[in-house]
Scaffold this motif. Structure first.
Motif, PDB file in Angstrom:
ATOM      1  N   GLU A 163       0.839  -1.211   0.000  1.00 25.63           N
ATOM      2  CA  GLU A 163       0.000   0.000   0.000  1.00 25.63           C
ATOM      3  C   GLU A 163       0.870   1.256   0.000  1.00 25.63           C
ATOM      4  O   GLU A 163       0.584   2.222  -0.710  1.00 25.63           O
ATOM      5  CB  GLU A 163      -0.922   0.000   1.212  1.00 25.63           C
ATOM      6  CG  GLU A 163      -2.018  -1.029   1.139  1.00 25.63           C
ATOM      7  CD  GLU A 163      -2.839  -1.114   2.412  1.00 25.63           C
ATOM      8  OE1 GLU A 163      -2.830  -0.152   3.218  1.00 25.63           O
ATOM      9  OE2 GLU A 163      -3.490  -2.158   2.612  1.00 25.63           O
ATOM     10  N   LYS A 164       1.935   1.250   0.813  1.00 27.20           N
ATOM     11  CA  LYS A 164       2.841   2.397   0.885  1.00 27.20           C
ATOM     12  C   LYS A 164       3.493   2.641  -0.472  1.00 27.20           C
ATOM     13  O   LYS A 164       3.548   3.775  -0.948  1.00 27.20           O
ATOM     14  CB  LYS A 164       3.912   2.157   1.957  1.00 27.20           C
ATOM     15  CG  LYS A 164       4.914   3.296   2.110  1.00 27.20           C
ATOM     16  CD  LYS A 164       6.001   2.940   3.107  1.00 27.20           C
ATOM     17  CE  LYS A 164       7.070   2.214   2.354  1.00 27.20           C
ATOM     18  NZ  LYS A 164       8.385   2.217   2.848  1.00 27.20           N
ATOM     19  N   ARG A 194       0.971   4.183  -2.853  1.00 20.98           N
ATOM     20  CA  ARG A 194       0.759   5.613  -2.552  1.00 20.98           C
ATOM     21  C   ARG A 194       1.916   6.464  -3.055  1.00 20.98           C
ATOM     22  O   ARG A 194       1.725   7.580  -3.515  1.00 20.98           O
ATOM     23  CB  ARG A 194       0.606   5.829  -1.045  1.00 20.98           C
ATOM     24  CG  ARG A 194      -0.754   5.590  -0.496  1.00 20.98           C
ATOM     25  CD  ARG A 194      -0.897   6.133   0.923  1.00 20.98           C
ATOM     26  NE  ARG A 194       0.229   5.830   1.797  1.00 20.98           N
ATOM     27  CZ  ARG A 194       0.340   4.753   2.555  1.00 20.98           C
ATOM     28  NH1 ARG A 194      -0.599   3.832   2.536  1.00 20.98           N
ATOM     29  NH2 ARG A 194       1.389   4.567   3.328  1.00 20.98           N
ATOM     30  N   GLU A 195       3.144   5.936  -2.912  1.00 24.77           N
ATOM     31  CA  GLU A 195       4.341   6.674  -3.319  1.00 24.77           C
ATOM     32  C   GLU A 195       4.606   6.580  -4.815  1.00 24.77           C
ATOM     33  O   GLU A 195       5.544   7.188  -5.315  1.00 24.77           O
ATOM     34  CB  GLU A 195       5.562   6.156  -2.544  1.00 24.77           C
ATOM     35  CG  GLU A 195       5.498   6.423  -1.061  1.00 24.77           C
ATOM     36  CD  GLU A 195       6.601   5.738  -0.271  1.00 24.77           C
ATOM     37  OE1 GLU A 195       7.360   4.921  -0.853  1.00 24.77           O
ATOM     38  OE2 GLU A 195       6.705   6.006   0.937  1.00 24.77           O
TER      39      GLU A 195
END
Length: 144
Positions: free
Chosen positions: A125-126, A129-130
């Motif tokens: 998920e991180k 997002r990035e």
């Protein structure tokens, strides 16, 4: 940081740099199974849960065979990033310096752009997002 920031074939952190992250060092000293569970989940790309890995490491450690489990995942990390088995063998580190070895593996993953404390899904998920197109951890490309 991503894998591309670090030279292939070189560790980003030394075996005895445990105090570079004091909270990790203390956690690993008192609860090594938790740290190894986090590392295993990342190396297995979420197919082994942190809880399952933690319990397995605890069970193997209680019968004095935890080094076998540790050695397996240390080798997997080294192969993933093409890291040398030096200055000590995986077996020696897993038997005699397991806290330092587990801490080094955790820091290595973190330095290469993964946060083992988030788990595989949390990292995915991180990265999404990035806008990370290629995860810092090489994914298996096995096909049938």
């Amino acid at each position: 940081m991503t894998t591309n920031n670090w030279p292939i074939g070189q560790w980003t952190t030394d075996l005895f740099d445990c105090w570079d992250d004091p909270s990790l060092c203390v956690k690993t000293c008192f609860c090594p199974c938790v740290t190894i569970g986090e590392v295993v989940e990342m190396l297995d790309q979420g197919t082994t849960s942190k809880g399952h890995a933690c319990l397995l490491a605890y069970a193997m450690g209680s019968i004095h065979c935890g080094w076998i489990y540790g050695r397996r995942y240390r080798r997997k990390l080294r192969e993933m990033f093409k890291l040398p088995e030096s200055p000590y063998s995986d077996t020696l580190i897993s038997c005699c310096c397991c806290v330092c070895g587990i801490s080094q593996e955790y820091r290595e993953l973190k330095n290469r752009g993964a946060d083992p404390s988030l788990g595989w899904e949390g990292n995915a998920e991180k990265w999404k997002r990035e806008g990370v197109k290629v995860p810092p951890i090489p994914t298996s490309s096995m096909t049938r």
